[in-house]
Design an enzyme around this catalytic site. Structure first.
Site, mmCIF file in Angstrom:
data_model
loop_
_atom_site.group_PDB
_atom_site.id
_atom_site.type_symbol
_atom_site.label_atom_id
_atom_site.label_comp_id
_atom_site.label_asym_id
_atom_site.label_seq_id
_atom_site.Cartn_x
_atom_site.Cartn_y
_atom_site.Cartn_z
ATOM 1 N N ASP A 111 0.674 -1.530 0.262
ATOM 2 C CA ASP A 111 -0.207 0.187 0.342
ATOM 3 C C ASP A 111 0.914 1.085 -0.162
ATOM 4 O O ASP A 111 1.634 1.577 1.049
ATOM 5 C CB ASP A 111 -1.222 -0.259 1.055
ATOM 6 N N ASP A 161 -2.681 4.961 -2.027
ATOM 7 C CA ASP A 161 -3.549 5.556 -1.303
ATOM 8 C C ASP A 161 -4.301 7.388 -1.950
ATOM 9 O O ASP A 161 -3.575 7.897 -2.427
ATOM 10 C CB ASP A 161 -2.931 5.575 0.004
ATOM 11 N N GLU A 186 -6.498 4.429 -5.074
ATOM 12 C CA GLU A 186 -8.008 4.323 -4.791
ATOM 13 C C GLU A 186 -8.253 5.281 -4.488
ATOM 14 O O GLU A 186 -8.346 6.533 -4.923
ATOM 15 C CB GLU A 186 -7.963 4.186 -3.389
ATOM 16 N N HIS A 240 -11.006 -1.972 4.362
ATOM 17 C CA HIS A 240 -10.584 -1.441 5.766
ATOM 18 C C HIS A 240 -11.474 0.025 6.026
ATOM 19 O O HIS A 240 -10.814 0.659 7.794
ATOM 20 C CB HIS A 240 -9.211 -1.282 5.972
ATOM 21 N N ASP A 241 -11.969 0.706 5.324
ATOM 22 C CA ASP A 241 -12.850 1.805 5.178
ATOM 23 C C ASP A 241 -14.490 1.875 5.513
ATOM 24 O O ASP A 241 -15.562 2.433 5.649
ATOM 25 C CB ASP A 241 -12.192 3.011 3.995
HETATM 26 C C1 NOJ Z 1 -7.746 6.073 2.414
HETATM 27 C C2 NOJ Z 1 -7.400 4.546 3.723
HETATM 28 O O1 NOJ Z 1 -8.005 4.190 2.586
HETATM 29 C C3 NOJ Z 1 -7.625 5.266 4.969
HETATM 30 O O2 NOJ Z 1 -7.973 4.024 5.834
HETATM 31 C C4 NOJ Z 1 -6.881 6.112 5.003
HETATM 32 O O3 NOJ Z 1 -7.268 7.135 6.715
HETATM 33 C C5 NOJ Z 1 -6.630 7.635 3.896
HETATM 34 N N1 NOJ Z 1 -6.835 7.470 3.015
HETATM 35 C C6 NOJ Z 1 -5.816 8.343 4.692
HETATM 36 O O4 NOJ Z 1 -4.695 7.923 4.364
#
Ligand code: NOJ
Length: 523
Positions: free
Chosen positions: A99, A201, A264, A326-327
């Site tokens: 990542d 990211d 992402e 994970h979000d």
């Molecule tokens: C996206 C990530 O998936 C998330 O978990 C993170 O908090 C934010 N970007 C900031 O890096």
């Protein structure tokens, strides 16, 4: 499909490393733990793993605040542990993706320490520093994704710095060529070590409007909604120059051969597909497609979204699908445990590379986190509005032994309450389990080129039904799903009449009458 394009037919499995397997008893998962579980992943049948950040970090945002891009955080292990994990993965024919977090570093990264040390430090311009507005307040109205102004005042040097996320995550200035070069070196470093790719990211955040104008207000915003949605992130994200950066990263990936870059990006499809780049300047191989995460879970909306996404893909653009990460809330919580089986069937039979979030293969749901155990800064910053991510980051349950086999000690977040029954070992033994369904679907993807790389064609269906055909040469597969809670009749198209059921979401046998939450793959 060439060997270099392995990622087209691959299924990617996302590991949140804190929660996968703890080998040393500190309650936090680690690299040795992941290595120990590779055989489990192999027998499930995935082809690649993506591990959320493992780099040295103060963990303000659990690793998405990187203090050194070219090492491993001691909580996760060492570079040697990483090399060993990579070797073991490759020995088993598994690819490994890391990542990359290039938009921002930790405020404890030496680059930032230097940058904030004085206005004339050579690294000052590596981050985004601005004078206050005439009233002494922040330079503009940009809001952090985690709530509050995105600008942090630095008393010592009398300027604000920009952070799209926590103040402990200052944004790097990607308009500065030295920053670009330094981060490209990071790609080289890990590629040379042998990683097969990166998930990047917040790719769409990386470049901001050069003049920093105010973002337009969002008139639809209501109290109780996340703070950052008070404005449209028109000038703070998705700037045209970001595509040059994606192209540069892609050129590096291509130069190393057979690697993959996944971006992402949370944007409407129309903007998302630009991240594939052009023929002259290809962008990332796979801009993450979160259509299934955002969709209302009904057949007609899903059918529409699938059609719109397929239609929007540029020539040569390979699709991909994501059900959870994970979000975002887990699929089993969003649609319920029965419908989650249909969702898995959908994810693993659509055209394109699927990403499977750890735990979804045993139907883990969001776990209630009591207030005193909340860890996620997202929840701590804006409590109670449902943005916290701890519930989807809880430890993996491997068996019915102490701590679900996650490790020798109490894990950093609580296990799901039904872990003693809902774990990998128990589900391996149960032919009707979610794990076995997932394993079967993964095996079918490997056996049927139609599923792995075939064309996609919608098949007429109404109401709660969703149906489509996948085809590659003579290999032809029909998928029929009942997204509803009542039985549905379906007239099988003539070409598929001779096909037999090769997978079923709930164990039924008659695709002409689909039971509630039933889904079939015919081949
Ligand atoms: C996206 C990530 O998936 C998330 O978990 C993170 O908090 C934010 N970007 C900031 O890096």
């Amino acid at each position: 499909m060439t060997q270099a394009e392995w990622w087209k037919s691959a299924v990617i499995y996302q590991i949140y490393p804190r929660s996968f397997q703890d080998s040393n008893g500190d309650g936090i998962g680690d690299l040795k733990g992941i290595e120990r579980r590779l055989d489990d992943l192999k027998s499930l049948g995935v082809d690649a793993i993506w591990i959320s950040p493992i780099f040295p970090s103060p963990m303000a945002d659990f690793g998405y605040d990187v203090a050194n891009y070219c090492n491993v955080d001691p909580r996760f292990g060492t570079l040697d542990d990483f090399d060993s994990l990579l070797r073991s993965a490759h020995d088993r024919g598994l690819k490994l993706l890391l990542d990359l977090v290039p938009n921002h570093s930790s405020s404890e990264h030496p680059w930032f320490t230097e940058s904030r040390s004085s206005r004339d430090n050579p690294k000052r311009d590596w981050y985004i520093w601005r004078d206050p507005a005439p009233d002494g307040g922040p330079p503009n109205n940009w809001i952090s994704d985690f709530g509050g102004s995105a600008w942090e005042w630095d008393e010592a040097t009398g300027q604000y710095y920009y952070h799209a996320f926590l103040k402990e995550q200052p944004d790097l200035n990607w308009r500065n060529p030295e920053v670009r070069a330094a981060m490209m070196d990071v790609l080289h470093f890990w590629f040379a070590r042998g990683v097969d790719g990166f998930r990047i990211d917040v790719l769409w955040h990386m470049v901001k409007h050069a003049d920093f104008p105010d973002n337009p207000a969002n008139p639809a915003w209501r109290p109780g909604q996340p703070d950052y949605t008070r404005v449209h992130q028109h000038h703070s994200t998705d700037q045209p120059e970001v595509h040059e950066i994606a192209a540069e990263m892609r050129a590096i990936a291509d130069a190393h051969g057979a690697r993959v870059l996944i971006g992402e990006i949370y944007l409407p499809v129309r903007q998302l597909v630009h991240y594939y780049g052009s023929e002259d300047a290809p962008g990332v191989h796979l801009p993450f497609n979160f259509q299934l995460i955002g969709a209302e879970w009904n057949a007609r909306q899903l059918a529409e979204r699938i059609a719109a996404y397929e239609a929007a893909l540029p020539p040569g653009g390979w699709p991909n699908w994501v059900l959870g990460n994970h979000d975002r809330p887990r699929i089993a919580t969003r649609v319920g445990p029965e419908q989650a089986r249909v969702a898995m069937l959908l994810l693993l039979t659509l055209r394109g590379t699927p990403t499977l979030y750890y735990g979804d293969e045993i139907g883990m749901a969001d776990v209630h986190i009591p207030p005193h155990r909340v860890q996620d800064p997202r929840e701590l910053n804006e409590p109670g509005i449902g943005m916290g991510r701890d519930p989807v980051r809880t430890p993996m349950a491997w068996d019915a032994s102490a701590h679900a086999g996650f490790g020798p000690a109490d894990p950093w977040l609580p296990l799901h309450p039904d872990w003693a029954a809902r774990n990998v070992a128990a589900q391996r033994e149960d032919s009707r389990s979610m794990w076995r369904l997932t394993q079967k679907l993964l095996a079918l993807r490997h056996a049927h080129p139609a599923l792995a790389i075939g064309d996609y064609r919608a098949v007429d269906a109404t109401g709660d039904l969703l149906a489509y055909e996948r085809r590659h040469g003579d290999d032809r597969v029909l998928v029929v799903l009942n997204l509803g809670a009542t039985p549905q009749g379906f007239s099988i198209p003539e070409w598929a009449e001779a096909l037999s059921v090769i997978a079923s979401a709930q164990g039924g046998s008659d695709p002409a009458i689909l039971g509630p939450d039933e889904g079939y793959v015919l081949g």
